[in-house]
Design a protein around this motif. Structure first.
Motif, PDB file in Angstrom:
ATOM      1  N   GLN A  70       4.353   4.949  -6.919  1.00 15.99           N
ATOM      2  CA  GLN A  70       3.609   4.606  -8.369  1.00 15.99           C
ATOM      3  C   GLN A  70       4.446   3.799  -8.918  1.00 15.99           C
ATOM      4  O   GLN A  70       4.080   3.141  -9.463  1.00 15.99           O
ATOM      5  CB  GLN A  70       3.095   5.992  -9.056  1.00 15.99           C
TER       6      GLN A  70
ATOM      7  N   PRO B  66       0.918  -0.921  -0.016  1.00 17.52           N
ATOM      8  CA  PRO B  66      -0.037  -0.154   0.031  1.00 17.52           C
ATOM      9  C   PRO B  66       0.865   1.234   0.097  1.00 17.52           C
ATOM     10  O   PRO B  66       0.344   2.261  -0.033  1.00 17.52           O
ATOM     11  CB  PRO B  66      -1.182  -0.196   1.395  1.00 17.52           C
TER      12      PRO B  66
ATOM     13  N   LYS C 102      -1.339   6.533   3.626  1.00 20.26           N
ATOM     14  CA  LYS C 102      -0.990   5.060   2.936  1.00 20.26           C
ATOM     15  C   LYS C 102      -1.644   4.261   3.178  1.00 20.26           C
ATOM     16  O   LYS C 102      -2.296   3.475   1.709  1.00 20.26           O
ATOM     17  CB  LYS C 102       0.597   5.023   3.815  1.00 20.26           C
TER      18      LYS C 102
ATOM     19  N   SER D  66      -9.372   3.595  -2.670  1.00 21.30           N
ATOM     20  CA  SER D  66      -8.121   3.821  -2.791  1.00 21.30           C
ATOM     21  C   SER D  66      -8.473   3.444  -4.201  1.00 21.30           C
ATOM     22  O   SER D  66      -7.429   4.880  -5.283  1.00 21.30           O
ATOM     23  CB  SER D  66      -7.499   2.551  -2.254  1.00 21.30           C
TER      24      SER D  66
ATOM     25  N   VAL E 215       5.021  10.029  -1.243  1.00 23.18           N
ATOM     26  CA  VAL E 215       5.501   9.466  -1.344  1.00 23.18           C
ATOM     27  C   VAL E 215       6.196   9.909  -1.352  1.00 23.18           C
ATOM     28  O   VAL E 215       5.678  11.206  -2.401  1.00 23.18           O
ATOM     29  CB  VAL E 215       6.369   7.780  -1.087  1.00 23.18           C
TER      30      VAL E 215
ATOM     31  N   GLN F 240      -5.170   3.683   0.939  1.00 20.93           N
ATOM     32  CA  GLN F 240      -4.935   2.207  -0.163  1.00 20.93           C
ATOM     33  C   GLN F 240      -4.707   0.634   0.107  1.00 20.93           C
ATOM     34  O   GLN F 240      -5.890   0.042  -0.370  1.00 20.93           O
ATOM     35  CB  GLN F 240      -3.472   2.476  -0.393  1.00 20.93           C
TER      36      GLN F 240
ATOM     37  N   ARG G 137       7.003  12.584  -9.288  1.00 21.52           N
ATOM     38  CA  ARG G 137       7.037  12.285 -10.505  1.00 21.52           C
ATOM     39  C   ARG G 137       5.958  13.385 -10.968  1.00 21.52           C
ATOM     40  O   ARG G 137       6.764  13.678 -12.459  1.00 21.52           O
ATOM     41  CB  ARG G 137       6.810  11.113 -10.292  1.00 21.52           C
TER      42      ARG G 137
ATOM     43  N   ASN H 247       6.381   9.839  -5.369  1.00 24.25           N
ATOM     44  CA  ASN H 247       5.566  10.792  -5.895  1.00 24.25           C
ATOM     45  C   ASN H 247       5.405  12.113  -6.452  1.00 24.25           C
ATOM     46  O   ASN H 247       5.122  12.554  -7.878  1.00 24.25           O
ATOM     47  CB  ASN H 247       4.156  10.081  -5.615  1.00 24.25           C
TER      48      ASN H 247
ATOM     49  N   VAL I 125      -0.194   8.497  -3.107  1.00 25.75           N
ATOM     50  CA  VAL I 125      -0.371   7.971  -1.966  1.00 25.75           C
ATOM     51  C   VAL I 125       1.151   8.579  -1.097  1.00 25.75           C
ATOM     52  O   VAL I 125       1.890   9.412  -2.539  1.00 25.75           O
ATOM     53  CB  VAL I 125       0.592   6.613  -1.671  1.00 25.75           C
TER      54      VAL I 125
ATOM     55  N   PHE J  43      -1.198   8.027 -13.460  1.00 26.85           N
ATOM     56  CA  PHE J  43      -1.323   7.554 -11.645  1.00 26.85           C
ATOM     57  C   PHE J  43      -2.966   7.050 -11.683  1.00 26.85           C
ATOM     58  O   PHE J  43      -3.423   7.254 -10.044  1.00 26.85           O
ATOM     59  CB  PHE J  43      -1.654   8.772 -11.160  1.00 26.85           C
TER      60      PHE J  43
ATOM     61  N   GLU K 165       7.475  16.630 -11.956  1.00 26.11           N
ATOM     62  CA  GLU K 165       8.040  16.529 -13.500  1.00 26.11           C
ATOM     63  C   GLU K 165       7.264  16.363 -14.854  1.00 26.11           C
ATOM     64  O   GLU K 165       7.455  17.149 -15.819  1.00 26.11           O
ATOM     65  CB  GLU K 165       8.854  15.171 -13.432  1.00 26.11           C
TER      66      GLU K 165
END
Lengths: 334, 329
Positions: A148, A144, B159, B168, B180, B162, B186, B183, B178, B85, B189
């Motif tokens: 990604q 979880p 988290k 989720s 982190v 999920q 990205r 992510n 999520v 995503f 970007e």
């Protein structure tokens, strides 16, 4: 018995040796373990037209092309070592990782880990300049709290919830430490996402079901990759100068529900607790080939960041999403 | 087309004679005919009518170009082979419609400074308040309905969300990811608009007595902004603090239930009090801050820069509070 190689220093002699090694990688014979598997046969068919291919597998090679030399021997036997002593061997491609969850953990472990250790020993002793291991993106594990897209330096936590794949992780780790210990051998670890095609792996078998069960309320994004794209990645990894770990992904990710819809299969959403209990029972009664912890793969994301493979390996998927998915329904005569 | 059984028009005699030996089958056939010829079209018409009226309401609520905006965004993501995503505008559309009801009618949000949000990658840093994260949804709705071009706001979720079925999937379909760092990097970007509440839980669940006082900010967003060279747009939300009046947090209850906080909100015991109070929202987007520096610098240096952003947001809030004449209008 040959001596252990001494570490080389970056001198002109080293450079010359590198050139020789490159020539050996390019022109030498390729030993493919697990060549009798569906992926192995596909690789052999593509490779044998350009260079010598030597098969090493306990099984018989049905429909073997004439110019492929095949040895039906156990890697752990002495005879296998004799094979690696030959000076013309330029590379070892290890596809012979066993993934049958029905076989006991002990048998699995002995075959996978001990056999690979033996192979590493031969590669080190006879200075084979190239080693390619086909690992899997499953070593990261569906979780979880996964990002990604998982990059190559992420920890391998796949066995946290699914202990049956711990020998695959162990293999990956062995190859990693071999990479650092033996700079004379170009070690490549490929970690492809779910391979689809005529292969008999869990994701392909899952998508081949007449009615595809899913988990109610869960619809993770997935990466799939065509078996021939993986074969191409292996061939790219066999080029001289390529070393390191590479995640291999196929076309852009897709939600599980959409993938099943593209295949035109009906789905059957089941609540997770029920699905888990059900699969556990079916597994115990030998009525399914999916162990219950594998349900996490249709619950959480486990996708990889393949930017390194695109930049360094020069890899890019040739098959689009539709043809990658449809590959599971192809005739399985090869 | 075949004739209905009760209007004996062309050659009913022959038909009836043939059918009479099997009355049960004839009755079934007749029911089948009625179902196919009358009931199904009626259901279809009702369904179509319901959908049309929903669509009409949507146009009134969302403006006539809503569909076009959704299509525009869809095309933008489809160009890149779909959002990795899992954002799906076909689903997100309905979530935005619900949010639009709250944005336009319930909170009657007044939005200023939308032109300050650049078209490319941007970090939106906002104050967090109101016990449940409606403020985030309202900021997102503004950017979708009123910004040119329309934007989808991306935020980070816990988290553990999920592991919950439906939740989720819903979060992923509406573009939430999520929480982190990989992510976040990205998304930036990819040129997305990332919404961050550096106060986190500290901000959203603070008691009524500390309303509009910014809590401690985290440093993570600043490192991210410097590392990726992303402009920071400070956002102040005024009006969310009063939607649920929190008298205080029960620490022992939170500990016992393993929740981060346990707020005491008396209004939820009143009928319909579970809905947030219809306060008026003021959402103010400030001018973008371009912060230079080294992402690996010491925490002390980072804190200085974070403080600058915090000060900007606090003064924007204070200005908003001064200009506000009434809680509800």
């Amino acid at each position: 018995m040959a001596k252990r190689p001494t570490p080389k220093k970056p001198t002109p002699a080293r450079r010359a040796a590198d050139g020789a090694a490159a020539a050996r990688i390019e022109g030498g014979a390729v030993v493919v373990t697990g060549i009798c598997g569906r992926l192995g046969r596909r690789l052999a068919r593509q490779l044998h037209r350009e260079r010598t291919v030597i098969g090493l597998d306990r099984r018989e090679f049905v429909g073997k092309p004439k110019d492929i030399e095949h040895h039906s021997i156990d890697v752990r036997r002495k005879k296998a070592r004799e094979l690696f002593r030959r000076p013309d061997i330029g590379a070892l491609v290890h596809l012979g990782v066993m993934h049958d969850p029905r076989l006991g953990a002990e048998e699995h472990h002995t075959w996978n880990v001990i056999a690979f250790q033996k192979l590493l020993e031969y590669v080190e002793r006879y200075q084979i300049p190239k080693l390619v291991l086909l690992s899997s993106a499953n070593v990261y594990g569906p979780r979880p709290d996964n990002p990604q897209f998982i990059s190559e330096d992420a920890p391998l936590l796949g066995a946290n919830r699914f202990s049956d794949i711990r020998d695959l992780i162990e293999l990956d780790m062995l190859a990693q430490s071999f990479f650092w210990r033996n700079p004379g051998t170009e070690t490549v670890i490929l970690r492809p996402a779910h391979i689809l095609g005529t292969v008999q792996n869990a994701p392909s078998n899952y998508l081949r079901l007449k009615v595809v069960p899913t988990l109610l309320g869960f619809d993770p994004m997935m990466q799939v990759v065509h078996q021939d794209d993986v074969v191409r990645a292996v061939r790219l990894a066999l080029r001289p100068g390529v070393r390191g770990i590479f995640n291999i992904a196929g076309p852009p990710p897709v939600a599980l529900s959409r993938a099943v819809k593209l295949l035109g299969r009906p789905t059957l959403p089941i609540p997770h607790a029920m699905a888990r209990a059900g699969v556990e029972r079916l597994w115990r009664w030998h009525m399914t080939s999916f162990p219950a912890p594998e349900l996490d793969f249709i619950r959480y994301v486990c996708m990889v960041d393949d930017r390194r493979a695109r930049a360094v390996l020069g890899y890019g998927p040739k098959f689009d999403l539709g043809s990658t998915l449809r590959a599971v329904d192809e005739e399985r005569w090869v | 087309m075949h004739a209905a059984p009760w209007c004996p028009e062309p050659e009913p005699e022959a038909n009836w004679c043939r059918v009479t030996p099997m009355p049960a089958r004839a009755a079934l056939a007749r029911i089948g005919d009625v179902a196919a010829d009358d009931v199904l079209p009626l259901v279809g018409r009702l369904w179509g009518g319901a959908r049309r009226s929903v669509d009409e309401l949507a146009v009134r609520l969302l403006g006539s170009d809503f569909e076009e905006r959704a299509r525009l965004l869809q095309a933008r993501y489809a160009e890149a082979g779909g959002d990795p995503f899992g954002l799906d505008l076909e689903t997100a559309k309905y979530a935005i419609m619900t949010c639009a009801f709250f944005h336009r009618l319930w909170f009657r949000a007044e939005v200023r400074g939308l032109e300050n949000v650049p078209a490319g990658r941007v970090l939106l840093i906002a104050n967090h308040s109101g016990q449940i994260p409606i403020d985030g949804a309202m900021i997102g709705t503004s950017l979708f309905l009123d910004h040119e071009p329309p934007r989808v706001i991306r935020a980070m979720v816990e988290k553990w969300s999920q592991t919950l079925p439906f939740v989720s999937t819903f979060f992923s379909r509406v573009g939430q990811v999520v929480g982190v760092p990989e992510n976040a990097r990205r998304l930036l970007e990819m040129g997305e608009a990332l919404l961050v509440f550096p106060e986190g839980t500290r901000g959203i669940s603070k008691p009524f007595s500390r309303r509009y006082q910014l809590q401690e900010f985290g440093n993570g967003f600043m490192r991210l902004a410097i590392e990726t060279g992303t402009p920071i747009v400070p956002v102040a939300v005024v009006g969310a603090e009063e939607q649920y009046v929190n008298l205080g947090n029960l620490k022992w209850a939170a500990r016992a239930l393993r929740m981060p906080v346990f707020p005491v909100i008396p209004q939820v015991f009143v009928p319909f009090g579970q809905m947030p109070l219809p306060t008026k929202y003021f959402i103010h987007f400030g001018e973008p801050l371009h912060i230079q520096g080294d992402a690996d610098e010491d925490d002390a240096v980072m804190e200085e820069k974070v403080h600058l952003v915090k000060q900007t947001i606090q003064s924007m809030i204070n200005r908003g509070l001064k200009q506000r004449t009434s809680l509800f209008f």
